[in-house]
Design a protein around this motif. Sequence first.
Motif, PDB file in Angstrom:
ATOM      1  N   ALA A  23       1.068  -1.230   0.087  1.00  0.00           N
ATOM      2  CA  ALA A  23      -0.565  -0.179  -0.206  1.00  0.00           C
ATOM      3  C   ALA A  23       0.750   1.188  -0.271  1.00  0.00           C
ATOM      4  CB  ALA A  23      -0.706  -0.045   1.734  1.00  0.00           C
ATOM      5  N   SER A  24       0.323   2.320  -0.500  1.00  0.00           N
ATOM      6  CA  SER A  24       0.986   3.668  -0.586  1.00  0.00           C
ATOM      7  C   SER A  24       1.081   4.524   0.276  1.00  0.00           C
ATOM      8  CB  SER A  24       0.564   4.122  -1.923  1.00  0.00           C
ATOM      9  OG  SER A  24      -1.238   4.869  -1.754  1.00  0.00           O
ATOM     10  N   GLU A  25       0.820   4.229   1.033  1.00  0.00           N
ATOM     11  CA  GLU A  25      -0.129   5.428   2.514  1.00  0.00           C
ATOM     12  C   GLU A  25       0.450   4.131   3.617  1.00  0.00           C
ATOM     13  OE1 GLU A  25      -3.451   7.399   1.069  1.00  0.00           O
ATOM     14  OE2 GLU A  25      -4.227   6.265   2.707  1.00  0.00           O
ATOM     15  N   ARG A  26       0.686   4.947   5.007  1.00  0.00           N
ATOM     16  CA  ARG A  26       0.807   4.237   5.991  1.00  0.00           C
ATOM     17  C   ARG A  26      -0.814   4.009   6.510  1.00  0.00           C
ATOM     18  NH1 ARG A  26       4.821   4.174   9.104  1.00  0.00           N
ATOM     19  NH2 ARG A  26       3.884   3.434  11.223  1.00  0.00           N
ATOM     20  N   ALA A  27      -1.984   5.265   5.940  1.00  0.00           N
ATOM     21  CA  ALA A  27      -3.298   4.936   6.512  1.00  0.00           C
ATOM     22  C   ALA A  27      -3.630   3.101   6.619  1.00  0.00           C
ATOM     23  CB  ALA A  27      -4.076   5.676   5.707  1.00  0.00           C
ATOM     24  N   PHE A  28      -3.248   2.625   5.272  1.00  0.00           N
ATOM     25  CA  PHE A  28      -3.159   0.915   5.486  1.00  0.00           C
ATOM     26  C   PHE A  28      -3.410   0.746   6.913  1.00  0.00           C
ATOM     27  CE2 PHE A  28      -2.207  -3.477   3.754  1.00  0.00           C
ATOM     28  CZ  PHE A  28      -0.978  -3.875   5.128  1.00  0.00           C
ATOM     29  N   SER A  29      -2.426   0.551   7.926  1.00  0.00           N
ATOM     30  CA  SER A  29      -2.731   0.454   8.595  1.00  0.00           C
ATOM     31  C   SER A  29      -3.951  -0.217   9.290  1.00  0.00           C
ATOM     32  CB  SER A  29      -1.622   0.733   9.829  1.00  0.00           C
ATOM     33  OG  SER A  29      -2.071   1.872  10.677  1.00  0.00           O
ATOM     34  N   ARG A  30      -4.471   0.988   9.321  1.00  0.00           N
ATOM     35  CA  ARG A  30      -6.706   0.899   9.837  1.00  0.00           C
ATOM     36  C   ARG A  30      -7.867   0.648   8.973  1.00  0.00           C
ATOM     37  NH1 ARG A  30      -5.067   6.608  10.491  1.00  0.00           N
ATOM     38  NH2 ARG A  30      -6.232   7.409   8.577  1.00  0.00           N
ATOM     39  N   TYR A  31      -6.691  -0.119   7.729  1.00  0.00           N
ATOM     40  CA  TYR A  31      -7.932  -0.657   6.419  1.00  0.00           C
ATOM     41  C   TYR A  31      -7.727  -2.169   6.701  1.00  0.00           C
ATOM     42  CZ  TYR A  31      -7.312   3.411   4.948  1.00  0.00           C
ATOM     43  OH  TYR A  31      -7.059   5.241   3.946  1.00  0.00           O
ATOM     44  N   ASN A  32      -9.646  -2.647   6.758  1.00  0.00           N
ATOM     45  CA  ASN A  32      -8.560  -4.313   6.468  1.00  0.00           C
ATOM     46  C   ASN A  32      -8.789  -4.982   5.056  1.00  0.00           C
ATOM     47  OD1 ASN A  32     -10.693  -4.215   9.359  1.00  0.00           O
ATOM     48  ND2 ASN A  32     -12.781  -3.609   7.761  1.00  0.00           N
ATOM     49  N   MET A  33      -8.546  -5.648   4.753  1.00  0.00           N
ATOM     50  CA  MET A  33      -8.179  -5.658   3.707  1.00  0.00           C
ATOM     51  C   MET A  33      -8.077  -7.481   3.000  1.00  0.00           C
ATOM     52  SD  MET A  33      -5.913  -2.965   2.775  1.00  0.00           S
ATOM     53  CE  MET A  33      -4.541  -4.479   1.028  1.00  0.00           C
ATOM     54  N   GLY A  34      -8.287  -7.570   2.078  1.00  0.00           N
ATOM     55  CA  GLY A  34      -8.816  -8.577   1.828  1.00  0.00           C
ATOM     56  C   GLY A  34      -8.897  -9.131  -0.200  1.00  0.00           C
ATOM     57  N   TRP A  35      -8.303 -10.306  -0.292  1.00  0.00           N
ATOM     58  CA  TRP A  35      -8.579 -11.214  -1.156  1.00  0.00           C
ATOM     59  C   TRP A  35      -8.755 -11.921  -2.245  1.00  0.00           C
ATOM     60  CZ3 TRP A  35      -3.210 -10.231  -4.147  1.00  0.00           C
ATOM     61  CH2 TRP A  35      -1.876  -9.737  -2.773  1.00  0.00           C
ATOM     62  N   PHE A  36      -9.226 -11.618  -3.156  1.00  0.00           N
ATOM     63  CA  PHE A  36     -10.235 -11.866  -4.113  1.00  0.00           C
ATOM     64  C   PHE A  36      -9.272 -12.323  -5.586  1.00  0.00           C
ATOM     65  CE2 PHE A  36     -14.516 -10.712  -2.521  1.00  0.00           C
ATOM     66  CZ  PHE A  36     -13.839  -9.450  -1.336  1.00  0.00           C
ATOM     67  N   ARG A  37     -10.161 -13.319  -6.134  1.00  0.00           N
ATOM     68  CA  ARG A  37      -9.665 -13.644  -7.571  1.00  0.00           C
ATOM     69  C   ARG A  37     -10.780 -14.096  -8.478  1.00  0.00           C
ATOM     70  NH1 ARG A  37      -8.536 -19.713  -5.112  1.00  0.00           N
ATOM     71  NH2 ARG A  37     -10.707 -20.445  -5.078  1.00  0.00           N
ATOM     72  N   GLN A  38     -10.123 -13.569 -10.037  1.00  0.00           N
ATOM     73  CA  GLN A  38     -10.895 -13.579 -10.381  1.00  0.00           C
ATOM     74  C   GLN A  38     -10.401 -14.653 -12.272  1.00  0.00           C
ATOM     75  OE1 GLN A  38     -12.381 -10.265 -12.417  1.00  0.00           O
ATOM     76  NE2 GLN A  38     -14.551 -11.433 -12.675  1.00  0.00           N
ATOM     77  N   ALA A  39     -11.375 -16.123 -12.217  1.00  0.00           N
ATOM     78  CA  ALA A  39     -10.885 -16.978 -13.551  1.00  0.00           C
ATOM     79  C   ALA A  39     -11.492 -16.593 -14.492  1.00  0.00           C
ATOM     80  CB  ALA A  39     -10.858 -18.454 -13.308  1.00  0.00           C
ATOM     81  N   PRO A  40     -11.397 -16.732 -16.127  1.00  0.00           N
ATOM     82  CA  PRO A  40     -12.081 -16.371 -16.913  1.00  0.00           C
ATOM     83  C   PRO A  40     -13.142 -16.776 -16.694  1.00  0.00           C
ATOM     84  CG  PRO A  40      -9.371 -17.122 -17.743  1.00  0.00           C
ATOM     85  CD  PRO A  40      -9.428 -17.759 -15.915  1.00  0.00           C
TER      86      PRO A  40
END
Length: 127
Positions: A23-40
């Motif tokens: 992430a580009s900024e320290r505010a990242f530390s306050r964000y919930n983060m997720g991973w998603f995926r998309q197949a064709p």
Amino acid sequence: VQLQASGGGLVQAGGSLRLSCAASERAFSRYNMGWFRQAPGKEREFVAAIRWSGDSTFYADSVKGRFAISRDHSKNTVYLQMNSLKPEDTAVYYCAADTSPLFLLELVKNHRTYEYWGQGTQVTVSS
């Protein structure tokens, strides 16, 4: 905030990869983060999420026990360790940030919850 995903590649079934999302900024530390995926030809699907504090996680049933999400606030980075990879894990993987203070499965598994998205990284698992 800008998110930069990396770490994808080609791996044989049973192998491992670790994805990173910086992430580009320290505010990242306050964000919930997720991973998603998309197949064709398929819709984007939830993979894993981690609470802003790092003390709670959720996983899709299809990856539970094989994938692990983690975060390092000192590096503004979230990781997705993927083990025992299967051909059906082949997809473009995206990281995303959610600024909401709530961390509920019903919310984090919905891609519309997330305000910021990375560009995606391709994971290909050969059989």
